[in-house]
Every structure is written in C-alpha cells, then in structure tokens.
Write an enzyme that holds these catalytic residues in place. Structure first.
Site, PDB file in Angstrom:
ATOM      1  N   SER A 141       0.850  -1.203   0.000  1.00  0.00           N
ATOM      2  CA  SER A 141       0.000   0.000   0.000  1.00  0.00           C
ATOM      3  C   SER A 141       0.880   1.247   0.000  1.00  0.00           C
ATOM      4  CB  SER A 141      -0.872  -0.002   1.257  1.00  0.00           C
ATOM      5  OG  SER A 141      -1.432   1.269   1.480  1.00  0.00           O
ATOM      6  N   TYR A 154      -2.744  -0.936  10.311  1.00  0.00           N
ATOM      7  CA  TYR A 154      -2.590  -1.076   8.853  1.00  0.00           C
ATOM      8  C   TYR A 154      -1.209  -0.578   8.423  1.00  0.00           C
ATOM      9  CZ  TYR A 154      -4.017  -0.927   3.904  1.00  0.00           C
ATOM     10  OH  TYR A 154      -4.121  -1.118   2.537  1.00  0.00           O
TER      11      TYR A 154
HETATM   12  N1  LIG Z   1      -8.556  -0.523  -2.669  1.00  0.00           N
HETATM   13  C1  LIG Z   1      -7.559   0.311  -2.451  1.00  0.00           C
HETATM   14  O1  LIG Z   1      -7.678   1.527  -2.711  1.00  0.00           O
HETATM   15  C2  LIG Z   1      -6.239  -0.197  -1.907  1.00  0.00           C
HETATM   16  C3  LIG Z   1      -5.176   0.693  -1.799  1.00  0.00           C
HETATM   17  C4  LIG Z   1      -3.940   0.240  -1.311  1.00  0.00           C
HETATM   18  C5  LIG Z   1      -3.783  -1.094  -0.966  1.00  0.00           C
HETATM   19  N2  LIG Z   1      -4.835  -1.940  -1.072  1.00  0.00           N
HETATM   20  C6  LIG Z   1      -4.597  -3.349  -0.706  1.00  0.00           C
HETATM   21  O2  LIG Z   1      -5.013  -4.172  -1.771  1.00  0.00           O
HETATM   22  C7  LIG Z   1      -5.505  -5.411  -1.263  1.00  0.00           C
HETATM   23  C8  LIG Z   1      -6.915  -5.648  -1.781  1.00  0.00           C
HETATM   24  O3  LIG Z   1      -7.733  -4.557  -1.372  1.00  0.00           O
HETATM   25  P1  LIG Z   1      -9.214  -4.367  -1.917  1.00  0.00           P
HETATM   26  O4  LIG Z   1      -9.545  -2.934  -1.765  1.00  0.00           O
HETATM   27  O5  LIG Z   1      -9.385  -5.027  -3.213  1.00  0.00           O
HETATM   28  O6  LIG Z   1     -10.017  -5.147  -0.773  1.00  0.00           O
HETATM   29  P2  LIG Z   1     -11.441  -5.879  -0.798  1.00  0.00           P
HETATM   30  O7  LIG Z   1     -11.973  -5.742   0.578  1.00  0.00           O
HETATM   31  O8  LIG Z   1     -12.275  -5.456  -1.946  1.00  0.00           O
HETATM   32  O9  LIG Z   1     -11.008  -7.390  -1.054  1.00  0.00           O
HETATM   33  C9  LIG Z   1     -10.246  -8.095  -0.126  1.00  0.00           C
HETATM   34  C10 LIG Z   1     -10.588  -9.564  -0.236  1.00  0.00           C
HETATM   35  O10 LIG Z   1      -9.787 -10.237   0.732  1.00  0.00           O
HETATM   36  C11 LIG Z   1     -10.597 -11.230   1.337  1.00  0.00           C
HETATM   37  N3  LIG Z   1     -10.055 -11.563   2.657  1.00  0.00           N
HETATM   38  C12 LIG Z   1     -10.193 -10.846   3.817  1.00  0.00           C
HETATM   39  N4  LIG Z   1      -9.626 -11.521   4.823  1.00  0.00           N
HETATM   40  C13 LIG Z   1      -9.103 -12.655   4.296  1.00  0.00           C
HETATM   41  C14 LIG Z   1      -8.408 -13.775   4.850  1.00  0.00           C
HETATM   42  N5  LIG Z   1      -8.161 -13.862   6.159  1.00  0.00           N
HETATM   43  N6  LIG Z   1      -8.022 -14.762   4.007  1.00  0.00           N
HETATM   44  C15 LIG Z   1      -8.295 -14.696   2.677  1.00  0.00           C
HETATM   45  N7  LIG Z   1      -8.983 -13.689   2.121  1.00  0.00           N
HETATM   46  C16 LIG Z   1      -9.371 -12.690   2.921  1.00  0.00           C
HETATM   47  C17 LIG Z   1     -11.988 -10.627   1.400  1.00  0.00           C
HETATM   48  O11 LIG Z   1     -12.991 -11.622   1.539  1.00  0.00           O
HETATM   49  C18 LIG Z   1     -12.059  -9.880   0.075  1.00  0.00           C
HETATM   50  O12 LIG Z   1     -12.621 -10.675  -0.955  1.00  0.00           O
HETATM   51  C19 LIG Z   1      -5.401  -5.311   0.254  1.00  0.00           C
HETATM   52  O13 LIG Z   1      -4.203  -5.910   0.693  1.00  0.00           O
HETATM   53  C20 LIG Z   1      -5.376  -3.807   0.505  1.00  0.00           C
HETATM   54  O14 LIG Z   1      -4.729  -3.481   1.705  1.00  0.00           O
HETATM   55  C21 LIG Z   1      -6.057  -1.533  -1.524  1.00  0.00           C
END
Ligand SMILES: NC(=O)c1ccc[n+]([C@@H]2O[C@H](COP(=O)([O-])OP(=O)(O)OC[C@H]3O[C@@H](n4cnc5c(N)ncnc54)[C@H](O)[C@@H]3O)[C@@H](O)[C@H]2O)c1
Length: 270
Positions: A141, A154
């Site tokens: 991130s 986080y």
């Molecule tokens: N969306 C953003 O703007 C953003 C920005 C920076 C980093 N990220 C990172 O990208 C990654 C995905 O984020 P996103 O926004 O797509 O999230 P999201 O919430 O849409 O998807 C995350 C998925 O992870 C699954 N999950 C949660 N706990 C879990 C576990 N214990 N085991 C297996 N699966 C699990 C959830 O069921 C979900 O389907 C994360 O690591 C997040 O920190 C996202």
C-alpha cells in the site's frame, strides 16, 4: 511471454484488486487459483473466470491460518503440477482512533495483512525452491511510505510487508526466486464506493482526490493488475525486493495542488 503453463495463486481474489488480478491472468491464459476466505465470493469469481476464459479454481482459504495456507499451496500443486507466482493480496483495513483500538482490532489486521503474507509465502517458497524458479508479489500500500492518523495497525502491517519483501528477496535470490511488492494508491474498489457515499457528494469526493493525486483520478483494478503482471513476467527478470508504487504520484508530493496554489498566491512558497 507465454502464460499458458503459468500457475498463479491470488489471495483475497473474491473481490476488488484481487479479482482484477485474477481476471487479467486468466485472460492471458494462465491457470488461476482464486483463494478467498469468503467461499461464496471466491466461487463466484472462479465461476466467472471459467465462463469467460475457461480457467479458474476456487480454494476457500483464511490466510491467517497456517494449515489453510499449506492446503492452498498443496491444492494448486496437486491440480496443476507446480506453482509459478503467488500474489499475496488478501488484506483488511479500518480506521479507528488508537485509544479506542482493541487488542482484537490490532490482531485482525496484523494476522491477515502481515502474518497471512508470511504464511502463504513460506509454503509457496517450499515448493518453488526445488524448481529454482518462481515469484512472489505482495500487494502492500501507499502506507508503506506515508500514512494517516488512526491507521496504526494497517501502517504497521503494510510497512512490515515492505521489509519482509526485502528480506525474502535477499534470502531467495540464490534460488532464482524473486520477491517484490506493489503498493497501490486509491483504487476503484468497494473502499472508493464507500468514500464517495460518505462524502457530501460524489463530485466533492472526486474533486478532493483529484486535488490530492497528481494524475488527478483514482486508478482501476486493471492498472494494479498490469503492474503485477510485469513483476510476474520475464520482462522484470532483474527486479527483486522492489516496492513499485502505483499511486498516480500521490506519495511524492509535499502538499496537494489546491493548497500549493493558494500558498503560492500568498507568497508563502517559492
Ligand atoms: N482498494 C484500495 O484503494 C487499496 C489501496 C492500497 C492497498 N490496497 C490493498 O489491496 C488489497 C486488496 O484490497 P481491496 O480494496 O481489493 O479489498 P477488498 O476488501 O475489496 O477485497 C479483499 C478480499 O480479501 C478477502 N479476505 C479478507 N480476509 C481474508 C483472509 N483472512 N483470508 C483470505 N482472504 C481474505 C476478502 O474476503 C475480500 O474478498 C489489500 O491488501 C489492501 O490493503 C487496496
């Protein structure tokens, strides 16, 4: 690059960025394992990939549980014979004042985002080392380099993922295995929908982020997936231990453009 025999596991692929990464690899012709703790979501994504690209296997996995990570890697190898790329994408986040944060809150974020990345990685590395090839890509991130108040677990987890990436990159380089991180900024997923819903108006939210992101917009999940694809491909054969920012320049600016413009008008910056 020929992706036909490439086997990829994407954790947290039941939605958002992970689903976008799984989609791109399936489109390229790779074998994709969709690993998510949410069985219904994981199976829906895998069924959609099967329907559109003729590939996609759902393996319900909680990445914070060691036995489930071991079973995930074993299932991929049993099914496809080997493993080329592990994408540690599963992650959770919430914002809460530190003084209100419970031990359980801390554990939840650290267990999924940090420990889960470690557990899946070590089981994947165990099957990659004998083949002397493979790669791990950790979805970190912008919080690896700059952070916000009320995001202590986080920020700690993602900062930890960054340095764990470096340590494993050094350790497994002699085995021909590359370990890298991709650090997205704001991406068009549920969190962006939530931000817009919570704002005064969608336009206000978009203007705010336009001002705060030099490229002036939120990215698509495909834009993150393209960076992951690059790191999984031979095109990046000399890159290991990197943390590639895909953030529209968000983390390189001192102050946002609107504040800079008003400060410049008042003669407070040169
Ligand atoms: N969306 C953003 O703007 C953003 C920005 C920076 C980093 N990220 C990172 O990208 C990654 C995905 O984020 P996103 O926004 O797509 O999230 P999201 O919430 O849409 O998807 C995350 C998925 O992870 C699954 N999950 C949660 N706990 C879990 C576990 N214990 N085991 C297996 N699966 C699990 C959830 O069921 C979900 O389907 C994360 O690591 C997040 O920190 C996202």
């Amino acid at each position: 690059m020929n992706w036909q025999n490439h086997v990829v596991i994407v954790t947290g692929a039941g939605s958002g960025i992970g689903a976008g990464i799984a989609d791109l690899f399936a489109e390229l012709g790779a074998q994709v394992v969709v690993a998510d703790v949410n069985q219904a979501r994981g199976e829906a994504v895998a069924a959609d990939l099967q329907h559109r690209h003729g590939r996609g296997l759902a393996v319900t996995t909680d990445v914070s549980k060691d036995a489930q990570c071991a079973a995930l890697i074993a299932r991929a190898v049993e099914t496809y014979g080997h493993l080329d790329t592990l994408v540690n994408n599963a992650g959770v986040n919430f914002v809460k004042p530190t003084l209100e944060m419970s031990e359980a809150d801390w554990d939840r974020v650290i267990d999924v985002d940090l420990k889960g990345t470690f557990l899946c990685s070590r089981h994947a590395l165990a099957v990659m080392v004998p083949r002397k090839t493979g790669g791990i890509i950790n979805i970190a991130s912008v919080h690896t380099v700059a952070t916000l108040p009320e995001a202590a677990p986080y920020a700690a987890a993602k900062g930890g993922v960054h340095m764990m990436t470096c340590s494993m990159a050094i350790e497994f380089a002699p085995h021909g295995i590359r370990v890298n991180a991709v650090s997205p900024g704001l991406t068009d997923t549920q969190i962006w929908q939530d931000i817009q819903a919570a704002a005064e108006s969608r336009e206000a939210a978009q203007q705010h982020w336009h001002d705060n992101i030099p490229l002036g917009r939120v990215q698509s999940t495909r834009e993150v997936a393209n960076v992951v694809k690059f790191l999984a491909s031979d095109e990046s054969s000399y890159i290991t231990g990197a943390n590639l920012m895909t953030d529209g320049g968000m983390t390189i600016q001192l102050i946002n453009r609107a504040r800079y413009a008003s400060a410049a008008l008042e003669g407070r910056v040169s």
